[in-house]
Design a protein around this motif. Structure first.
Motif, mmCIF file in Angstrom:
data_model
loop_
_atom_site.group_PDB
_atom_site.id
_atom_site.type_symbol
_atom_site.label_atom_id
_atom_site.label_comp_id
_atom_site.label_asym_id
_atom_site.label_seq_id
_atom_site.Cartn_x
_atom_site.Cartn_y
_atom_site.Cartn_z
ATOM 1 N N ALA A 52 0.839 -1.205 0.000
ATOM 2 C CA ALA A 52 0.000 0.000 0.000
ATOM 3 C C ALA A 52 0.875 1.257 0.000
ATOM 4 O O ALA A 52 0.564 2.231 -0.698
ATOM 5 C CB ALA A 52 -0.927 0.001 1.208
ATOM 6 N N GLU A 53 1.963 1.222 0.767
ATOM 7 C CA GLU A 53 2.878 2.362 0.773
ATOM 8 C C GLU A 53 3.524 2.556 -0.593
ATOM 9 O O GLU A 53 3.712 3.691 -1.043
ATOM 10 C CB GLU A 53 3.952 2.176 1.848
ATOM 11 N N ALA A 54 3.841 1.458 -1.259
ATOM 12 C CA ALA A 54 4.429 1.552 -2.599
ATOM 13 C C ALA A 54 3.428 2.154 -3.582
ATOM 14 O O ALA A 54 3.794 3.000 -4.413
ATOM 15 C CB ALA A 54 4.888 0.176 -3.078
ATOM 16 N N ILE A 55 2.177 1.753 -3.493
ATOM 17 C CA ILE A 55 1.141 2.302 -4.374
ATOM 18 C C ILE A 55 0.961 3.795 -4.101
ATOM 19 O O ILE A 55 0.857 4.604 -5.029
ATOM 20 C CB ILE A 55 -0.187 1.530 -4.200
ATOM 21 N N ALA A 56 0.941 4.156 -2.813
ATOM 22 C CA ALA A 56 0.793 5.574 -2.453
ATOM 23 C C ALA A 56 1.966 6.393 -2.994
ATOM 24 O O ALA A 56 1.771 7.505 -3.509
ATOM 25 C CB ALA A 56 0.692 5.724 -0.941
ATOM 26 N N LYS A 57 3.170 5.846 -2.878
ATOM 27 C CA LYS A 57 4.358 6.537 -3.384
ATOM 28 C C LYS A 57 4.264 6.708 -4.897
ATOM 29 O O LYS A 57 4.623 7.762 -5.434
ATOM 30 C CB LYS A 57 5.616 5.763 -2.995
ATOM 31 N N ASN A 58 3.749 5.712 -5.605
ATOM 32 C CA ASN A 58 3.586 5.788 -7.055
ATOM 33 C C ASN A 58 2.582 6.886 -7.422
ATOM 34 O O ASN A 58 2.816 7.675 -8.343
ATOM 35 C CB ASN A 58 3.135 4.441 -7.610
ATOM 36 N N ILE A 59 1.475 6.950 -6.695
ATOM 37 C CA ILE A 59 0.466 7.980 -6.953
ATOM 38 C C ILE A 59 1.043 9.367 -6.686
ATOM 39 O O ILE A 59 0.832 10.302 -7.473
ATOM 40 C CB ILE A 59 -0.800 7.718 -6.111
ATOM 41 N N GLN A 60 1.793 9.495 -5.578
ATOM 42 C CA GLN A 60 2.435 10.770 -5.281
ATOM 43 C C GLN A 60 3.359 11.186 -6.422
ATOM 44 O O GLN A 60 3.372 12.346 -6.843
ATOM 45 C CB GLN A 60 3.260 10.686 -3.988
ATOM 46 N N GLY A 61 4.136 10.221 -6.891
ATOM 47 C CA GLY A 61 5.083 10.511 -7.962
ATOM 48 C C GLY A 61 4.393 10.932 -9.239
ATOM 49 O O GLY A 61 4.803 11.899 -9.901
ATOM 50 N N LYS A 62 3.339 10.211 -9.614
ATOM 51 C CA LYS A 62 2.608 10.571 -10.844
ATOM 52 C C LYS A 62 1.974 11.951 -10.711
ATOM 53 O O LYS A 62 1.986 12.741 -11.663
ATOM 54 C CB LYS A 62 1.545 9.513 -11.145
ATOM 55 N N THR A 63 1.421 12.232 -9.523
ATOM 56 C CA THR A 63 0.805 13.534 -9.296
ATOM 57 C C THR A 63 1.840 14.648 -9.383
ATOM 58 O O THR A 63 1.626 15.670 -10.050
ATOM 59 C CB THR A 63 0.107 13.566 -7.920
ATOM 60 N N GLN A 64 2.974 14.437 -8.702
ATOM 61 C CA GLN A 64 4.015 15.470 -8.706
ATOM 62 C C GLN A 64 4.589 15.660 -10.105
ATOM 63 O O GLN A 64 4.854 16.784 -10.521
ATOM 64 C CB GLN A 64 5.117 15.124 -7.710
ATOM 65 N N GLU A 65 4.752 14.575 -10.856
ATOM 66 C CA GLU A 65 5.248 14.695 -12.224
ATOM 67 C C GLU A 65 4.239 15.445 -13.088
ATOM 68 O O GLU A 65 4.618 16.306 -13.905
ATOM 69 C CB GLU A 65 5.528 13.316 -12.824
#
Length: 159
Positions: A52-65
Motif C-alpha cells: 500500500a505504501e508503494a502504491i501511495a508513493k507511485n500515486i504521489q510521484g505521478k501527481t508530482q510529475e
C-alpha cells in the motif's frame, strides 16, 4: 561478560513474561489485535502495508510529475519520476520477499517459537488446549530438526 549477558537476557525474559501476563490477566489485548495474530498473518499484514505504501508513493510521484508537466517545473518532474522509481523498487522488494522460501530449519525454528509462545500463553491463562497445541508444535519442530540432522549426516557420509 558472558554472565552479565545471560543475566540481562534472563531479566529481559522475566520482564516480558510479566508484561504479557499482566496484559492477558487484565484483558488489555483484544482478540483482533496484532498480538493475537499468528506469525504468518502478521507477515501478510506487513506485506500488505508495504504494498500500500508503494502504491501511495507511485500515486504521489505521478501527481508530482503531472504538476511539474503543467507548471513546467523540471524539479517537480524529476522528483515525481524518482518517487515512481522508488515505488517500483518497493514492489520488487515485496515480490522477492514473497518468493523467498524458508529452509526447513528456519521453518522448524519458527514453529518452535510459536509453540513455546502458545504453550506459555496456555499456562498463563490456564487453557490446556493452548498448552497441548504449543507442545505439539515444539515436538514437530524437534522432529524437523532431527530429520535435518540426519540429512546433514548422510550428506557428510556421501561427501
Amino acid at each position: 561478560m558472558i554472565q552479565s549477558q545471560q543475566v540481562h537476557k534472563f531479566l529481559l525474559s522475566i520482564s516480558l513474561v510479566l508484561f504479557i501476563s499482566t496484559g492477558i490477566a487484565f484483558g488489555f489485548a483484544a482478540e483482533d489485535s496484532w498480538a493475537a495474530t499468528s506469525f504468518t498473518q502478521l507477515h501478510t499484514q506487513i506485506a500488505t502495508i508495504n504494498r500500500a505504501e508503494a502504491i501511495a508513493k507511485n500515486i504521489q510521484g505521478k501527481t508530482q510529475e503531472a504538476i511539474g508537466n503543467i507548471t513546467g517545473d523540471p524539479k517537480d518532474q524529476v522528483i515525481g519520476r524518482a518517487k515512481q522509481a522508488e515505488s517500483q523498487i518497493r514492489n520488487t522488494a515485496e515480490d522477492v520477499k514473497d518468493n523467498v522460501r524458508l529452509t526447513p530449519r528456519a521453518k522448524a525454528v519458527k514453529k518452535n517459537v510459536e509453540g513455546k509462545t502458545q504453550n506459555a500463553i496456555g499456562k498463563i491463562t490456564g487453557d490446556s488446549k493452548d498448552q497441548a497445541v504449543g507442545t505439539a508444535k515444539q515436538v514437530g519442530a524437534g522432529i524437523i530438526h532431527t530429520v535435518e540432522d540426519v540429512k546433514d549426516k548422510v550428506k557428510d557420509i556421501i561427501n
